[in-house]
Write a protein that holds these residues in place. Sequence first.
Motif, PDB file in Angstrom:
ATOM      1  N   ASN A  69       0.870  -1.174   0.000  1.00 49.25           N
ATOM      2  CA  ASN A  69       0.000   0.000   0.000  1.00 49.25           C
ATOM      3  C   ASN A  69       0.912   1.230   0.000  1.00 49.25           C
ATOM      4  O   ASN A  69       1.089   1.909   1.012  1.00 49.25           O
ATOM      5  N   LEU A  70       1.490   1.525  -1.153  1.00 52.15           N
ATOM      6  CA  LEU A  70       2.558   2.514  -1.233  1.00 52.15           C
ATOM      7  C   LEU A  70       2.067   3.948  -1.056  1.00 52.15           C
ATOM      8  O   LEU A  70       2.806   4.798  -0.551  1.00 52.15           O
ATOM      9  N   ASP A  71       0.832   4.232  -1.471  1.00 48.32           N
ATOM     10  CA  ASP A  71       0.307   5.580  -1.263  1.00 48.32           C
ATOM     11  C   ASP A  71       0.181   5.885   0.230  1.00 48.32           C
ATOM     12  O   ASP A  71       0.583   6.959   0.701  1.00 48.32           O
ATOM     13  N   ALA A  72      -0.383   4.942   0.972  1.00 48.98           N
ATOM     14  CA  ALA A  72      -0.522   5.131   2.422  1.00 48.98           C
ATOM     15  C   ALA A  72       0.838   5.142   3.094  1.00 48.98           C
ATOM     16  O   ALA A  72       1.052   5.874   4.063  1.00 48.98           O
ATOM     17  N   LEU A  73       1.773   4.341   2.591  1.00 54.57           N
ATOM     18  CA  LEU A  73       3.133   4.341   3.138  1.00 54.57           C
ATOM     19  C   LEU A  73       3.758   5.721   2.993  1.00 54.57           C
ATOM     20  O   LEU A  73       4.353   6.250   3.937  1.00 54.57           O
ATOM     21  N   GLU A  74       3.621   6.333   1.820  1.00 51.68           N
ATOM     22  CA  GLU A  74       4.208   7.659   1.609  1.00 51.68           C
ATOM     23  C   GLU A  74       3.568   8.691   2.530  1.00 51.68           C
ATOM     24  O   GLU A  74       4.248   9.589   3.041  1.00 51.68           O
ATOM     25  N   GLU A  75       2.273   8.574   2.773  1.00 57.98           N
ATOM     26  CA  GLU A  75       1.601   9.491   3.690  1.00 57.98           C
ATOM     27  C   GLU A  75       2.192   9.388   5.098  1.00 57.98           C
ATOM     28  O   GLU A  75       2.402  10.407   5.770  1.00 57.98           O
ATOM     29  N   ASP A  76       2.475   8.174   5.542  1.00 57.74           N
ATOM     30  CA  ASP A  76       3.068   8.013   6.874  1.00 57.74           C
ATOM     31  C   ASP A  76       4.510   8.501   6.895  1.00 57.74           C
ATOM     32  O   ASP A  76       4.982   9.017   7.920  1.00 57.74           O
ATOM     33  N   LEU A  77       5.230   8.376   5.790  1.00 53.55           N
ATOM     34  CA  LEU A  77       6.579   8.925   5.728  1.00 53.55           C
ATOM     35  C   LEU A  77       6.554  10.449   5.823  1.00 53.55           C
ATOM     36  O   LEU A  77       7.413  11.060   6.487  1.00 53.55           O
ATOM     37  N   VAL A  78       5.571  11.068   5.182  1.00 52.30           N
ATOM     38  CA  VAL A  78       5.416  12.523   5.288  1.00 52.30           C
ATOM     39  C   VAL A  78       5.197  12.911   6.748  1.00 52.30           C
ATOM     40  O   VAL A  78       5.782  13.878   7.253  1.00 52.30           O
ATOM     41  N   ARG A  79       4.363  12.154   7.445  1.00 47.83           N
ATOM     42  CA  ARG A  79       4.084  12.456   8.852  1.00 47.83           C
ATOM     43  C   ARG A  79       5.340  12.304   9.714  1.00 47.83           C
ATOM     44  O   ARG A  79       5.600  13.119  10.597  1.00 47.83           O
ATOM     45  N   LEU A  80       6.112  11.258   9.454  1.00 41.01           N
ATOM     46  CA  LEU A  80       7.338  11.050  10.216  1.00 41.01           C
ATOM     47  C   LEU A  80       8.328  12.185   9.980  1.00 41.01           C
ATOM     48  O   LEU A  80       8.957  12.681  10.926  1.00 41.01           O
ATOM     49  N   VAL A  81       8.472  12.619   8.734  1.00 43.43           N
ATOM     50  CA  VAL A  81       9.407  13.708   8.431  1.00 43.43           C
ATOM     51  C   VAL A  81       8.932  15.019   9.052  1.00 43.43           C
ATOM     52  O   VAL A  81       9.740  15.807   9.547  1.00 43.43           O
ATOM     53  N   SER A  82       7.621  15.260   9.051  1.00 43.54           N
ATOM     54  CA  SER A  82       7.121  16.495   9.651  1.00 43.54           C
ATOM     55  C   SER A  82       7.326  16.502  11.163  1.00 43.54           C
ATOM     56  O   SER A  82       7.535  17.565  11.765  1.00 43.54           O
TER      57      SER A  82
END
Length: 258
Positions: A69-82
């Motif tokens: 689920n790469l779209d959701a994975l990228e969303e969580d990566l954005v949250r981690l970076v923020s």
Amino acid sequence: MATLGVVLGAAERAKADADVETGCALVNRGEFRDALAAFGRAEASSDLSRDDLVRLLECRALARFATRNLDALEEDLVRLVSLDPGYALSDDFGPEVHQMIDRVRARGVAALAVTVDVERRDGRIRVAARLDGDEGDLVREVRVRARVGRGAWRTGRDEVEIVGGRDATIAYVASAIGPGAAELERVEGTAGPDGSTTPRRPRRQPDDADEPASSPVIWPWLVGAGAAVAVAIGVTVAVVVSSGASDRTQPSAPIVAW
């Protein structure tokens, strides 16, 4: 030293933290649906800490990667970076996910921040908070508290207005509140009669240096040619022994052969 696996926390935790730990353990066993349900309960709670939330995002990223689920994975990566601009993925996530987090940084995802503005007019003082860097939509509300001198605190959402003259010194606190009522960012300070503000960002306490390092979990995956998801999971628990090992452990991703 990076180690494989999802860190299992201390035995005695608040319920929200227990849900996070349960979710991480379920990810380890490949029970992704139940893991996501546990993470959902933690996010809906009222006693999640910032560190708990980071851990939840790390473990959930494992589930997203494992199920492609790469779209959701990228969303969580954005949250981690923020939450942590210097956040580093384990090498076990593989080049695909490392490239993904590099793209997240390259597009300018900034650290979540709260700024306070103080405006004085006609015997009243308006203290307003501004939120920046929340591309991952983590913040549920911004709480503001302010008072004149040693007077009573007034509390509001996004802003608060209090009575005070131009010579009054204002104390303020503003907090960005995220899932599970976690305080994601906090700024506090004073505003003097000359209009100057002196913000102070409370330094976060480092992790307990005496906390023992956790045992890793190794993820062997069996994947058929062209399969969309892993069809079998074997979990082998190993113990990493190193005299110089760090007490901070990143969860590591399953290695998926395609």
